[in-house]
Write a protein that holds these residues in place. Sequence first.
Motif, PDB file in Angstrom:
ATOM      1  N   SER A  53       4.550  56.963  35.247  1.00 20.47           N
ATOM      2  CA  SER A  53       5.765  57.775  35.286  1.00 20.47           C
ATOM      3  C   SER A  53       6.369  57.877  33.892  1.00 20.47           C
ATOM      4  O   SER A  53       6.942  58.905  33.535  1.00 20.47           O
ATOM      5  N   THR A  54       6.215  56.807  33.117  1.00 15.63           N
ATOM      6  CA  THR A  54       6.628  56.915  31.720  1.00 15.63           C
ATOM      7  C   THR A  54       5.848  58.026  31.037  1.00 15.63           C
ATOM      8  O   THR A  54       6.382  58.832  30.295  1.00 15.63           O
ATOM      9  N   LEU A  67       7.198  61.100  32.038  1.00 18.04           N
ATOM     10  CA  LEU A  67       8.464  61.292  31.328  1.00 18.04           C
ATOM     11  C   LEU A  67       8.189  61.797  29.927  1.00 18.04           C
ATOM     12  O   LEU A  67       8.750  62.796  29.466  1.00 18.04           O
ATOM     13  N   VAL A  68       7.265  61.080  29.284  1.00 15.88           N
ATOM     14  CA  VAL A  68       6.888  61.484  27.936  1.00 15.88           C
ATOM     15  C   VAL A  68       6.313  62.887  27.964  1.00 15.88           C
ATOM     16  O   VAL A  68       6.662  63.747  27.153  1.00 15.88           O
ATOM     17  N   ALA A 116       6.932  65.152  30.107  1.00 13.96           N
ATOM     18  CA  ALA A 116       8.005  66.113  30.361  1.00 13.96           C
ATOM     19  C   ALA A 116       8.731  66.444  29.070  1.00 13.96           C
ATOM     20  O   ALA A 116       9.017  67.607  28.776  1.00 13.96           O
ATOM     21  N   TYR A 117       9.006  65.402  28.306  1.00 14.48           N
ATOM     22  CA  TYR A 117       9.645  65.667  27.019  1.00 14.48           C
ATOM     23  C   TYR A 117       8.779  66.588  26.192  1.00 14.48           C
ATOM     24  O   TYR A 117       9.239  67.536  25.585  1.00 14.48           O
ATOM     25  N   ARG A 118       7.492  66.273  26.219  1.00 17.29           N
ATOM     26  CA  ARG A 118       6.600  67.027  25.344  1.00 17.29           C
ATOM     27  C   ARG A 118       6.562  68.487  25.754  1.00 17.29           C
ATOM     28  O   ARG A 118       6.635  69.375  24.915  1.00 17.29           O
ATOM     29  N   GLN A 175       8.773  70.074  27.450  1.00 13.70           N
ATOM     30  CA  GLN A 175      10.089  70.644  27.213  1.00 13.70           C
ATOM     31  C   GLN A 175      10.246  71.028  25.748  1.00 13.70           C
ATOM     32  O   GLN A 175      10.878  72.012  25.405  1.00 13.70           O
ATOM     33  N   VAL A 226       8.196  49.453  26.419  1.00 13.36           N
ATOM     34  CA  VAL A 226       8.920  50.392  27.289  1.00 13.36           C
ATOM     35  C   VAL A 226       9.829  49.625  28.235  1.00 13.36           C
ATOM     36  O   VAL A 226      10.987  50.007  28.476  1.00 13.36           O
ATOM     37  N   ARG A 270      13.742  50.634  28.294  1.00 12.20           N
ATOM     38  CA  ARG A 270      14.196  51.567  29.313  1.00 12.20           C
ATOM     39  C   ARG A 270      15.420  51.035  30.027  1.00 12.20           C
ATOM     40  O   ARG A 270      15.495  49.862  30.384  1.00 12.20           O
ATOM     41  N   THR A 288      15.770  66.233  23.458  1.00 11.00           N
ATOM     42  CA  THR A 288      16.873  65.500  24.075  1.00 11.00           C
ATOM     43  C   THR A 288      16.311  64.455  25.018  1.00 11.00           C
ATOM     44  O   THR A 288      15.168  64.528  25.456  1.00 11.00           O
ATOM     45  N   ARG A 347      17.472  61.752  28.482  1.00 11.50           N
ATOM     46  CA  ARG A 347      18.089  61.964  29.790  1.00 11.50           C
ATOM     47  C   ARG A 347      19.199  60.972  30.077  1.00 11.50           C
ATOM     48  O   ARG A 347      20.245  61.327  30.582  1.00 11.50           O
ATOM     49  N   PHE A 381      12.768  57.794  21.666  1.00 10.37           N
ATOM     50  CA  PHE A 381      11.857  58.902  21.885  1.00 10.37           C
ATOM     51  C   PHE A 381      12.379  60.194  21.283  1.00 10.37           C
ATOM     52  O   PHE A 381      11.598  61.034  20.834  1.00 10.37           O
TER      53      PHE A 381
END
Lengths: 182, 383, 381
Positions: free
Chosen positions: B366-367, B370-371, B373-375, B377, C210, C214, C261, C263, C272
């Motif tokens: 999931s990280t 997440l990563v 998703a950032y990428r 985005q 992480v 986190r 950005t 979250r 990040f």
Amino acid sequence: MSKAASLPYVVTPQIPNARLADALGAVAAQFGATLGQTKSDVNLDVPADRLRDLVRTLKERSAFQFDYLRNMAGVDFGEEGMAIKYQLYSFRHGHTLQITVPLPPHNHPHASVPSLVEFYGAADWHEREAAEMFGIHFEGHPNLKNLLLEEDLHIHPLLKAHPLQKAEIKQGIEDGPAGFNF
Amino acid sequence: MSEVLNPFGSEIFGIWNWLDAIIRVVIMVTVMTVVVMYLIYGERKIVARFQQRLGPTRTGPAGLLQSFADALKLVGKEDLRPKRADRWVFEFAPFATFVPVFITLSILPFAQDWGVRNLPLGLFFMISALGLEIVGVMMAGLGSGNKFALLGAVRAAAQMISYEIPLVLSLLAVVMIAGTLDLNQMALQQDRYPYVILQPLAFLIFFTAMLSELHRAPFDIPVAESEIVGGYFVEYSGIRWSMFMLSEYAAMWGFSIFGAVVFLGGWQFPMGEDWGWGWQLALTMGKSLAFIFVMLWVRATVPRLRIDQLMSFCWKVLLPMSLVQILANGFILVYGGPYWLLTLTSSLGAAVLVAIIMRQAFRRSSTKTLVGAYRTQLQVPAP
Amino acid sequence: MTVWPDQLAPTEAEFDTVDMTINIGPQHPATHGVFRMVLTVDGELVVDCEPYIGYLHRGLEKLTETADYRQAMGWWDRTDYLAGMCCEFAYCDTVERLAGFEVPDRAQYIRVIMAELSRINSHFMFLGAFGADVGSFGTSFIYGWRERERIYDLFEEVAGDRMFPTYIKVGGVTMDLPENFESRCRWLIASIKQGIEDLDGLLTGNEIFVERCRGLSPMSTEEAIGLGITGPVLRATGIPWDLRKAEPYGIYSQLNFDIPTGRNGDVFDRYFVRLSEMYQSVRIIEQCLAEMPKSGLVLNPDLPKTLRITDAEVYVRHEGTKGEYGVFGMAKGGTNAYRMKLRSPSFCNLSALRRMVVGSYVADAVIILGSLDIVLGEVDK
């Protein structure tokens, strides 16, 4: 925070200063302030005793919503007095406003301004810095200790009267008066 | 009766016996010092390679004499003692950490019947002696009169006491199979396959707990450089500081040889007894160096855990898993199951342990998203 | 022997425990300079935190009032000493806007390239030092350092100095780029990309890292704005507020880049966001290299020998590497600035430290401090 502030932030492009100045006209009249213009921002001169009300209005009224204190700068004009320049920014509208608060010279009994800590957490250290550098008293500040200078050093280096060099700085001496001779 | 009175004939009180022991101890101390010096050199070199550096190159050929130069410098340094330190506690703490480490070294079999002494209860003695190291650590922390040292010592106490339990339990699982506490006997029994094949789960637990007992990364919380600047030995300098270093690296070496003997077959596997002591010695050292290399590898790449994560890992993961291992062994051994069943159950356990650790890794997926998703985005070019 | 109830061992509630103060800094590996914070701890838990700054106070603003506009330059790139070019850019922009000077087109591009290289440089320093804070024994540090050396080498080729080049000048830049600059810069960009990926793999790919970061000290956008937090720490809370986009200066309005950005505004997001920003800086540099005029003036030829600026005041804000790098400039005739006030992002971000640290572990306090990425030269002025 007002209700509007809980909406997700949308960064809008910068609003031209002219439109902000138009909107500020009524507020300026209400608080006895004078509108002006610097090379970058709209400027609002306001007396110290109206500052707190003005800032509260600017922060809460939905047309302005100045929610961010970006900068605070003291200026010393020598005999003519001092001034504090606040730069406020609104994340919602994307505009910047400079507020100038004129002050009497250093050592004058009325050289004090109301603290803005209750509106902006950021004002804490800015005010501490201005207090030690200019000797301005901020009414209502919770902790006006020296920040950058040593705790027992009671000089105000950014005053124009403070010499750049060769000041005999008496520091940490319990008996004598703290301060500098020149 | 006459044997006891005869100073030359007695097994325990005889002079020759004492002389023999003293000579062996002196040799052991010398060897240990040299080994520790080259361990430090090796660590510096290996970690330097991990970090794209060269490490020591100047002193001697390829920097081989660097540790000797450092030792000389340390001996020459002033032995400082803080004014607020508790004098005797402070000054004796290095010895209190060093002595337990050394007496564990004195019972290890480096080759067949090679060592200072071989004890029938060697494993038990080893564990008990290592448990004493905490005394020195606490002495250093409390005696220094320094808050960082105190924090480090308390962290060390909590950590070492907690991790001793899974450590001992994992060793107990092996002892159940071996049926002996004699380290030489244990090595002898591993002539066909080492115990790591029978007990992979116990080995994993042992290795993790070992890292923790030795304060190596990622369990270097008591000596965390970036938080409490060295922990319990922050106030030491010169020769006393070097005693701490000596005991740390000697413990590393001792633990590695211990692990090599118990789990990897020591001097026995795979060559047996016929190849002579030279090969056996090389084998033990090679296996222990493999342990040490993995420790350095981990140290160079892995960040530090937080103390609560460390504790919950010990009590919630390692301890139950080691109990499961013992239970499984007990059932199989009591009902006379075949050895491959031991391997099977333990491998299953090891898989479960890895899965528990990797439960974070599932979250890591999931990280990754997440990563990712950032990428997406950001329209960042993915590597 | 009978044990009477009053002789039983006391329970935890009956123990008389006292809070302990630990002094971290000014010489401590975690403070990244001469910063000091006094933590009040209850065991491992931080109860209170009192930051002390000023150990590097050099009287920058006072000194600036005593020197010629162009002489004062040298003090300003020593504020954010990890990204000297960004500071020079902001200072020169202030003087130019006070006096109303134009900057030649080529110089604009050079400035942006240099500022973005500085930003990458500073973020590499952050990634390396942050990895060391979390505890990875300097491996990340050396990885970051490798790329920083290469960036500094390029700076030396261009400007003659590495950390404090004083290359950007009022009205342009000091000298034109060397001939092979474009090929060197492209090689450097490739190297930087590799370096970012290496660090990404070493840190983001590590589960312990992480897990440590986190959810640590999360922060909402409103709170961050109220505390005056800017830069990557603010963007980590989810608001795409970057002065290069919000109030564009220089030629940033012509460039195409995104604002990373986060979250939750936690430590991992801050990390990040910085990591992602470096890719964006690389994008900006690549665009600048492609679009830059191949020749032309790099210094405004109309500048007078002695700068005298009549009454004016301006508040120039640039996106420094740590946040809003604002310079309030005031001129009242004469060759010296009447007042130059630095609004340094590290100073304002650091003022929120107490709010972030209280309630966390000692080990986390160090990480939170690291995640703010302060530069003491900028905090203490």
